[in-house]
Each structure stands twice: as structure tokens, then as C-alpha cells.
Motif scaffolding. Structure first.
Motif, mmCIF file in Angstrom:
data_model
loop_
_atom_site.group_PDB
_atom_site.id
_atom_site.type_symbol
_atom_site.label_atom_id
_atom_site.label_comp_id
_atom_site.label_asym_id
_atom_site.label_seq_id
_atom_site.Cartn_x
_atom_site.Cartn_y
_atom_site.Cartn_z
ATOM 1 N N ASP A 83 0.821 -1.362 -0.050
ATOM 2 C CA ASP A 83 -0.119 0.081 0.052
ATOM 3 C C ASP A 83 0.749 1.170 -0.030
ATOM 4 O OD1 ASP A 83 -2.726 1.554 0.557
ATOM 5 O OD2 ASP A 83 -1.419 2.159 2.079
ATOM 6 N N GLY A 84 2.019 1.383 0.811
ATOM 7 C CA GLY A 84 2.731 2.338 1.014
ATOM 8 C C GLY A 84 3.355 2.548 -0.512
ATOM 9 N N PHE A 85 3.972 1.648 -1.077
ATOM 10 C CA PHE A 85 4.509 1.702 -2.586
ATOM 11 C C PHE A 85 3.574 2.179 -3.585
ATOM 12 C CE2 PHE A 85 4.926 -0.531 -6.590
ATOM 13 C CZ PHE A 85 6.277 -0.008 -6.946
ATOM 14 N N LEU A 86 2.262 1.823 -3.382
ATOM 15 C CA LEU A 86 1.374 2.284 -4.364
ATOM 16 C C LEU A 86 1.218 3.735 -4.149
ATOM 17 C CD1 LEU A 86 -1.439 -0.419 -4.322
ATOM 18 C CD2 LEU A 86 0.431 -0.019 -6.054
ATOM 19 N N ASP A 87 1.020 4.209 -2.905
ATOM 20 C CA ASP A 87 0.728 5.590 -2.660
ATOM 21 C C ASP A 87 2.008 6.611 -3.080
ATOM 22 O OD1 ASP A 87 -1.740 5.159 -1.647
ATOM 23 O OD2 ASP A 87 -0.981 5.195 0.582
ATOM 24 N N THR A 88 3.161 5.906 -2.673
ATOM 25 C CA THR A 88 4.525 6.786 -3.155
ATOM 26 C C THR A 88 4.770 6.898 -4.644
ATOM 27 O OG1 THR A 88 5.561 5.738 -1.069
ATOM 28 C CG2 THR A 88 6.957 6.597 -2.603
ATOM 29 N N CYS A 89 4.203 5.522 -5.245
ATOM 30 C CA CYS A 89 4.235 5.742 -6.600
ATOM 31 C C CYS A 89 3.303 6.862 -7.485
ATOM 32 C CB CYS A 89 3.872 4.556 -7.388
ATOM 33 S SG CYS A 89 5.303 3.333 -7.043
ATOM 34 N N ASP A 90 2.224 7.009 -6.739
ATOM 35 C CA ASP A 90 1.200 7.801 -7.296
ATOM 36 C C ASP A 90 2.069 9.411 -7.037
ATOM 37 O OD1 ASP A 90 -0.806 7.146 -8.530
ATOM 38 O OD2 ASP A 90 -1.964 6.590 -6.686
ATOM 39 N N ALA A 91 2.628 9.581 -5.685
ATOM 40 C CA ALA A 91 2.759 10.893 -5.069
ATOM 41 C C ALA A 91 4.230 11.202 -6.166
ATOM 42 C CB ALA A 91 3.151 10.632 -3.883
ATOM 43 N N ARG A 92 5.122 10.199 -6.389
ATOM 44 C CA ARG A 92 6.476 10.406 -7.107
ATOM 45 C C ARG A 92 5.999 10.952 -8.466
ATOM 46 N NH1 ARG A 92 11.164 6.755 -6.815
ATOM 47 N NH2 ARG A 92 12.109 8.870 -7.515
ATOM 48 N N CYS A 93 5.143 10.363 -9.120
ATOM 49 C CA CYS A 93 4.951 10.454 -10.453
ATOM 50 C C CYS A 93 3.971 11.548 -10.725
ATOM 51 C CB CYS A 93 4.307 9.261 -11.114
ATOM 52 S SG CYS A 93 5.295 7.662 -11.169
ATOM 53 N N SER A 94 3.563 12.109 -9.808
ATOM 54 C CA SER A 94 2.668 13.572 -9.874
ATOM 55 C C SER A 94 3.491 15.021 -10.576
ATOM 56 C CB SER A 94 1.903 13.893 -8.654
ATOM 57 O OG SER A 94 2.789 14.284 -7.685
ATOM 58 N N TYR A 95 4.828 14.492 -10.112
ATOM 59 C CA TYR A 95 5.935 15.747 -10.288
ATOM 60 C C TYR A 95 5.256 17.122 -9.625
ATOM 61 C CZ TYR A 95 8.300 12.491 -13.051
ATOM 62 O OH TYR A 95 8.917 11.314 -13.579
ATOM 63 N N ALA A 96 4.656 16.942 -8.745
ATOM 64 C CA ALA A 96 3.992 18.078 -8.037
ATOM 65 C C ALA A 96 4.910 18.708 -6.894
ATOM 66 C CB ALA A 96 2.602 17.885 -7.448
ATOM 67 N N ASP A 97 4.496 19.931 -6.112
ATOM 68 C CA ASP A 97 5.350 20.261 -5.151
ATOM 69 C C ASP A 97 5.270 19.445 -3.954
ATOM 70 O OD1 ASP A 97 3.089 20.945 -3.913
ATOM 71 O OD2 ASP A 97 2.895 22.976 -4.702
ATOM 72 N N ARG A 98 5.880 19.539 -2.906
ATOM 73 C CA ARG A 98 6.135 18.736 -1.825
ATOM 74 C C ARG A 98 4.963 18.835 -1.026
ATOM 75 N NH1 ARG A 98 10.781 20.176 2.516
ATOM 76 N NH2 ARG A 98 11.869 19.553 0.742
ATOM 77 N N GLU A 99 3.915 19.969 -0.655
ATOM 78 C CA GLU A 99 2.985 19.791 -0.216
ATOM 79 C C GLU A 99 1.613 18.967 -0.733
ATOM 80 O OE1 GLU A 99 -0.575 23.009 1.517
ATOM 81 O OE2 GLU A 99 1.164 23.760 0.544
ATOM 82 N N LYS A 100 1.741 18.980 -2.156
ATOM 83 C CA LYS A 100 0.811 18.201 -2.911
ATOM 84 C C LYS A 100 1.099 16.744 -2.900
ATOM 85 C CE LYS A 100 -2.321 17.396 -6.052
ATOM 86 N NZ LYS A 100 -3.738 17.450 -5.767
ATOM 87 N N ARG A 101 2.483 16.562 -2.955
ATOM 88 C CA ARG A 101 2.920 15.071 -2.828
ATOM 89 C C ARG A 101 2.432 14.396 -1.588
ATOM 90 N NH1 ARG A 101 9.027 15.522 -5.127
ATOM 91 N NH2 ARG A 101 8.293 15.547 -7.424
ATOM 92 N N LEU A 102 2.673 15.212 -0.473
ATOM 93 C CA LEU A 102 2.145 14.644 0.816
ATOM 94 C C LEU A 102 0.725 14.487 0.896
ATOM 95 C CD1 LEU A 102 4.508 16.887 3.280
ATOM 96 C CD2 LEU A 102 4.633 14.476 2.768
ATOM 97 N N LYS A 103 -0.190 15.405 0.365
ATOM 98 C CA LYS A 103 -1.691 14.954 0.100
ATOM 99 C C LYS A 103 -2.021 13.936 -0.680
ATOM 100 C CE LYS A 103 -3.012 19.998 0.739
ATOM 101 N NZ LYS A 103 -3.756 21.058 0.002
ATOM 102 N N ILE A 104 -1.126 13.451 -1.698
ATOM 103 C CA ILE A 104 -1.449 12.284 -2.378
ATOM 104 C C ILE A 104 -1.234 11.234 -1.584
ATOM 105 C CG2 ILE A 104 -0.648 10.874 -4.404
ATOM 106 C CD1 ILE A 104 -0.144 13.552 -5.814
ATOM 107 N N LEU A 105 -0.108 11.273 -0.712
ATOM 108 C CA LEU A 105 0.160 10.093 -0.088
ATOM 109 C C LEU A 105 -0.878 9.607 1.175
ATOM 110 C CD1 LEU A 105 3.907 10.670 1.125
ATOM 111 C CD2 LEU A 105 3.034 8.914 -0.245
ATOM 112 N N GLU A 106 -1.610 10.676 1.381
ATOM 113 C CA GLU A 106 -2.715 10.547 2.508
ATOM 114 C C GLU A 106 -4.170 10.356 1.843
ATOM 115 O OE1 GLU A 106 -3.068 14.290 4.314
ATOM 116 O OE2 GLU A 106 -1.360 14.307 5.539
ATOM 117 N N ASP A 107 -4.101 10.324 0.190
ATOM 118 C CA ASP A 107 -5.480 10.169 -0.394
ATOM 119 C C ASP A 107 -5.597 8.595 -0.487
ATOM 120 O OD1 ASP A 107 -7.366 9.905 -2.109
ATOM 121 O OD2 ASP A 107 -6.864 11.279 -3.585
#
Length: 257
Positions: A83-107
Motif C-alpha cells: 500500500d505504501g509502495f502504491l501511494d508513493t508511486c502516485d506521489a512521485r509520478c505527480s511531479y507536484a510540489d512537496r505539499e501536494k505530494r504529501l496530500k497524495i500520500l494521504e489520499d
């Protein structure tokens, strides 16, 4: 002694689907819980070893062995690290800023990038397991790869600053005896590596370099892209560590056969 037993129960109940006595989560019971994380990997490693031996004794086809071998770690762990692997892949591939990446991890929702990476990971592991079945030379490192990967994930939580003020990683990091847990995790990592070195010193040296390099790379990734570590990022590096060790075992089998 009671604190250690409670910590073991917390680790087993959270990081696996193995039966464990119900234990209340508080600063006392969580103080050393992360130190027991590699024991879950040891259980997975033992089951994986046993499945390989059984499959070869029954002369099963590689595809059947590979399918069960892929599912075993997921069934035992409950998929928490995946599950952590999946959330991290989504966050990293978004190429968004740090705050947005952290929100993606929580989604809680799964994005397209996570699905693509999950399919790729499962197909790759299935192929690697099928190849390992043909040349099972590195059975011991395969079994030790699971606890070794979890020492890296545990060390990440207790040695890297947390990215958020809340969350599972923050809860464990704040409750843990960081130095004590780090020392226990390092001793378990050293034990795994010593056993691999005893089995084949060249394989052991490569494993040590890869493990240290993975922890260094993961620390850099966490601080650069997320501002620290989270539970999802720890699951991400555990999944990568397991896959790297599996690939190394397959490569060894191809070289020495």
C-alpha cells in the motif's frame, strides 16, 4: 520483559496478518515495536523457503510456484507495505510540489500511476520467481532478504525526520526509543548479512553494498521530495528492498549454474 512482549504483539498485529494477542497501543507498548519488524520478514522468508522446497518436491510447474510465491508476502503482511509502495508511486509520478505530494500520500484512492507500477511490480516478481525456480541456488539469501528489507524500513523511520506532524510513522517515531531501536535493527541487519557472507562472501558483499546504498538513496529521496519520512515511504523502500534481493538471487542462479 512485558514491554518487549507488548512491542512484539503490536508489531505482529500491525505489520502482519499473523495471530497476536490484543495489545493496547501506548508509549510503553510501542517503545520497541519497530525493533520486531524484521521478525515478520523472517516469518515470510521461512514460508517462502518452505514453499520453494515443497514446490520442487512436488515438481510443480514454474508458473504455479511463481504465482504463490508472489502472493505469500502479501498474504502474510496484509499488503501494508505494498500500500505504501502504491501511494508513493502516485506521489512521485505527480511531479507536484512537496505539499501536494504529501496530500497524495494521504489520499486513500488509487491513481493510474499506482496501478501501472503495481502491475509492473507483480509481473516482474512473477517472472523472477519463475526463473528462480529453474535455478534455486540462492535460497538462503532469498529468505533473509525479507527481514533485511524491513531493517531498512525500520531504520528509515527512526533515523530520518518525519515529514508530517501526524500519521503512523510519526506515532511510532515519537513513541520509540530511537537509539535503542536503531541499534537492534542494525544488529539484525548485521546478522542477516553475516549469514549471507558465511554462505557466499561475494553475495554478502554485494548485498551489504545494495542495502546501504538503498538506505542512503531512500533518505535522500525522503528529504528532497517529501521533507522527511512517512509510513508510506517506509513501505515503499521495504518493497524495493525485497524486489532487489529477489533479483540478486535470480542473477546469482544464472551466473553459477
Amino acid at each position: 520483559m512485558k514491554t518487549l512482549w507488548s512491542g512484539l504483539c503490536v508489531a505482529v498485529s500491525l505489520y502482519s496478518k499473523l495471530p497476536a494477542p490484543k495489545t493496547e497501543w501506548d508509549d510503553r507498548t510501542m517503545r520497541y515495536a519497530l525493533g520486531f519488524l524484521p521478525l515478520i520478514g523472517a516469518a515470510i522468508g521461512a514460508l517462502s523457503w518452505g514453499w520453494l522446497v515443497l514446490a520442487r518436491r512436488l515438481t510443480l510447474v514454474p508458473a504455479l510456484y511463481g504465482a504463490v510465491a508472489v502472493l505469500l508476502p502479501i498474504l502474510v503482511s496484509g499488503g501494508i507495505h505494498l500500500d505504501g509502495f502504491l501511494d508513493t508511486c502516485d506521489a512521485r509520478c505527480s511531479y507536484a510540489d512537496r505539499e501536494k505530494r504529501l496530500k497524495i500520500l494521504e489520499d486513500p484512492h488509487v491513481g493510474a500511476f499506482a496501478v501501472v507500477h503495481l502491475v509492473g511490480l507483480l509481473v516482474l516478481c512473477f517472472g523472477l520467481f519463475c526463473q528462480l525456480y529453474q535455478a534455486p541456488r540462492a535460497v538462503l539469501p532469498l529468505a533473509l532478504g525479507y527481514p533485511l528489507a524491513r531493517t531498512i524500513g525500520g531504520l528509515a523511520i527512526v533515523t530520518i525526520p518525519c515529514a508530517k506532524e501526524s500519521g503512523l510513522a510519526r506515532t511510532f517515531a515519537d513513541a520509540s526509543d530511537r537509539r535503542g531501536v536503531a541499534a537492534v535493527l542494525l544488529m539484525q541487519a548485521a546478522l542477516c548479512l553475516l549469514l549471507i557472507l558465511w554462505w557466499d562472501w561475494r553475495f554478502g558483499m554485494v548485498s551489504a553494498i545494495l542495502g546501504g546504498g538503498l538506505l542512503w538513496w531512500h533518505r535522500r529521496l525522503c528529504l528532497r521530495d517529501f521533507g522527511g519520512v512517512t509510513g508510506d515511504l517506509a513501505g515503499y523502500v521495504i518493497t524495493l528492498g525485497e524486489t532487489l534481493m529477489l533479483a540478486l538471487c535470480v542473477l546469482y542462479g544464472l551466473i553459477v549454474r
